[in-house]
Design a protein around this motif. Sequence first.
Motif, mmCIF file in Angstrom:
data_model
loop_
_atom_site.group_PDB
_atom_site.id
_atom_site.type_symbol
_atom_site.label_atom_id
_atom_site.label_comp_id
_atom_site.label_asym_id
_atom_site.label_seq_id
_atom_site.Cartn_x
_atom_site.Cartn_y
_atom_site.Cartn_z
ATOM 1 N N MET A 1 0.846 -1.170 0.000
ATOM 2 C CA MET A 1 0.000 0.000 0.000
ATOM 3 C C MET A 1 0.895 1.237 0.000
ATOM 4 O O MET A 1 1.914 1.272 0.682
ATOM 5 C CB MET A 1 -0.903 -0.006 1.227
ATOM 6 N N ASP A 2 0.489 2.235 -0.758
ATOM 7 C CA ASP A 2 1.246 3.480 -0.848
ATOM 8 C C ASP A 2 0.870 4.372 0.340
ATOM 9 O O ASP A 2 -0.043 5.185 0.272
ATOM 10 C CB ASP A 2 0.963 4.170 -2.173
ATOM 11 N N ILE A 3 1.602 4.199 1.428
ATOM 12 C CA ILE A 3 1.330 4.924 2.665
ATOM 13 C C ILE A 3 1.531 6.425 2.468
ATOM 14 O O ILE A 3 0.774 7.230 3.016
ATOM 15 C CB ILE A 3 2.230 4.398 3.802
ATOM 16 N N ASP A 4 2.546 6.800 1.709
ATOM 17 C CA ASP A 4 2.803 8.226 1.486
ATOM 18 C C ASP A 4 1.623 8.900 0.785
ATOM 19 O O ASP A 4 1.235 10.011 1.148
ATOM 20 C CB ASP A 4 4.082 8.426 0.673
ATOM 21 N N ALA B 1 -9.350 6.799 10.478
ATOM 22 C CA ALA B 1 -10.273 5.685 10.713
ATOM 23 C C ALA B 1 -11.723 6.158 10.697
ATOM 24 O O ALA B 1 -12.591 5.504 10.114
ATOM 25 C CB ALA B 1 -9.942 5.013 12.045
ATOM 26 N N ARG B 2 -11.976 7.279 11.345
ATOM 27 C CA ARG B 2 -13.345 7.804 11.410
ATOM 28 C C ARG B 2 -13.856 8.125 10.013
ATOM 29 O O ARG B 2 -14.972 7.747 9.649
ATOM 30 C CB ARG B 2 -13.386 9.050 12.291
ATOM 31 N N ARG B 3 -13.039 8.797 9.187
ATOM 32 C CA ARG B 3 -13.490 9.157 7.837
ATOM 33 C C ARG B 3 -13.731 7.904 6.989
ATOM 34 O O ARG B 3 -14.665 7.845 6.194
ATOM 35 C CB ARG B 3 -12.475 10.060 7.142
ATOM 36 N N ALA B 4 -12.871 6.894 7.157
ATOM 37 C CA ALA B 4 -12.998 5.672 6.359
ATOM 38 C C ALA B 4 -14.038 4.709 6.919
ATOM 39 O O ALA B 4 -14.436 3.768 6.241
ATOM 40 C CB ALA B 4 -11.644 4.977 6.261
ATOM 41 N N GLY B 5 -14.443 4.926 8.161
ATOM 42 C CA GLY B 5 -15.430 4.032 8.770
ATOM 43 C C GLY B 5 -14.839 2.693 9.174
ATOM 44 O O GLY B 5 -15.525 1.675 9.133
ATOM 45 N N ILE B 6 -13.558 2.704 9.547
ATOM 46 C CA ILE B 6 -12.899 1.468 9.987
ATOM 47 C C ILE B 6 -12.304 1.683 11.367
ATOM 48 O O ILE B 6 -12.265 2.798 11.886
ATOM 49 C CB ILE B 6 -11.806 1.010 8.989
ATOM 50 N N ASP B 7 -11.828 0.615 11.961
ATOM 51 C CA ASP B 7 -11.277 0.666 13.303
ATOM 52 C C ASP B 7 -9.914 1.361 13.306
ATOM 53 O O ASP B 7 -9.116 1.175 12.379
ATOM 54 C CB ASP B 7 -11.139 -0.769 13.830
ATOM 55 N N ARG B 8 -9.654 2.149 14.348
ATOM 56 C CA ARG B 8 -8.380 2.848 14.456
ATOM 57 C C ARG B 8 -7.198 1.890 14.457
ATOM 58 O O ARG B 8 -6.158 2.152 13.867
ATOM 59 C CB ARG B 8 -8.331 3.706 15.722
ATOM 60 N N SER B 9 -7.371 0.734 15.099
ATOM 61 C CA SER B 9 -6.266 -0.228 15.148
ATOM 62 C C SER B 9 -5.923 -0.747 13.748
ATOM 63 O O SER B 9 -4.768 -1.057 13.465
ATOM 64 C CB SER B 9 -6.586 -1.386 16.087
ATOM 65 N N ALA B 10 -6.912 -0.805 12.868
ATOM 66 C CA ALA B 10 -6.644 -1.222 11.484
ATOM 67 C C ALA B 10 -5.770 -0.188 10.784
ATOM 68 O O ALA B 10 -4.849 -0.544 10.040
ATOM 69 C CB ALA B 10 -7.950 -1.422 10.719
ATOM 70 N N VAL B 11 -6.034 1.076 11.028
ATOM 71 C CA VAL B 11 -5.215 2.143 10.435
ATOM 72 C C VAL B 11 -3.797 2.081 10.996
ATOM 73 O O VAL B 11 -2.822 2.192 10.259
ATOM 74 C CB VAL B 11 -5.853 3.530 10.683
ATOM 75 N N THR B 12 -3.686 1.871 12.296
ATOM 76 C CA THR B 12 -2.371 1.762 12.926
ATOM 77 C C THR B 12 -1.573 0.618 12.312
ATOM 78 O O THR B 12 -0.379 0.766 12.017
ATOM 79 C CB THR B 12 -2.522 1.563 14.446
ATOM 80 N N ARG B 13 -2.234 -0.510 12.080
ATOM 81 C CA ARG B 13 -1.546 -1.658 11.468
ATOM 82 C C ARG B 13 -1.121 -1.342 10.037
ATOM 83 O O ARG B 13 -0.026 -1.725 9.612
ATOM 84 C CB ARG B 13 -2.436 -2.904 11.511
ATOM 85 N N VAL B 14 -1.944 -0.634 9.290
ATOM 86 C CA VAL B 14 -1.589 -0.251 7.915
ATOM 87 C C VAL B 14 -0.321 0.603 7.930
ATOM 88 O O VAL B 14 0.612 0.362 7.154
ATOM 89 C CB VAL B 14 -2.748 0.524 7.236
ATOM 90 N N PHE B 15 -0.272 1.587 8.819
ATOM 91 C CA PHE B 15 0.893 2.465 8.888
ATOM 92 C C PHE B 15 2.125 1.747 9.426
ATOM 93 O O PHE B 15 3.245 2.205 9.202
ATOM 94 C CB PHE B 15 0.578 3.720 9.701
ATOM 95 N N ALA B 16 1.913 0.618 10.092
ATOM 96 C CA ALA B 16 3.036 -0.182 10.585
ATOM 97 C C ALA B 16 3.537 -1.155 9.514
ATOM 98 O O ALA B 16 4.540 -1.838 9.711
ATOM 99 C CB ALA B 16 2.627 -0.948 11.834
#
Length: 72
Positions: free
Chosen positions: A1-4, A22-37
């Motif tokens: 995934m293109d994080i930048d 996460a709020r804008r995408a309607g997904i869990d914050r932990s999912a966003v954290t994992r994506v950025f990790a």
Amino acid sequence: MDIDLLKKKAAAHGDVTHEEIARRAGIDRSAVTRVFAGTVPTLANTTALAWAYDIKLDELVPRARDKVEVPA
């Protein structure tokens, strides 16, 4: 995934924290954290992020050969 790309598009919408993304995408914050990790997200989460920031899926998820060095 293109994080930048995701960070750039999120910032353009005023979203800088994982919670805001996460709020804008309607997904869990932990999912966003994992994506950025660096964890590969589910297709549902990838799609939600793409739709939230009006990113084409092929831009957000480039082909592996475009991002990964293949040993000779």
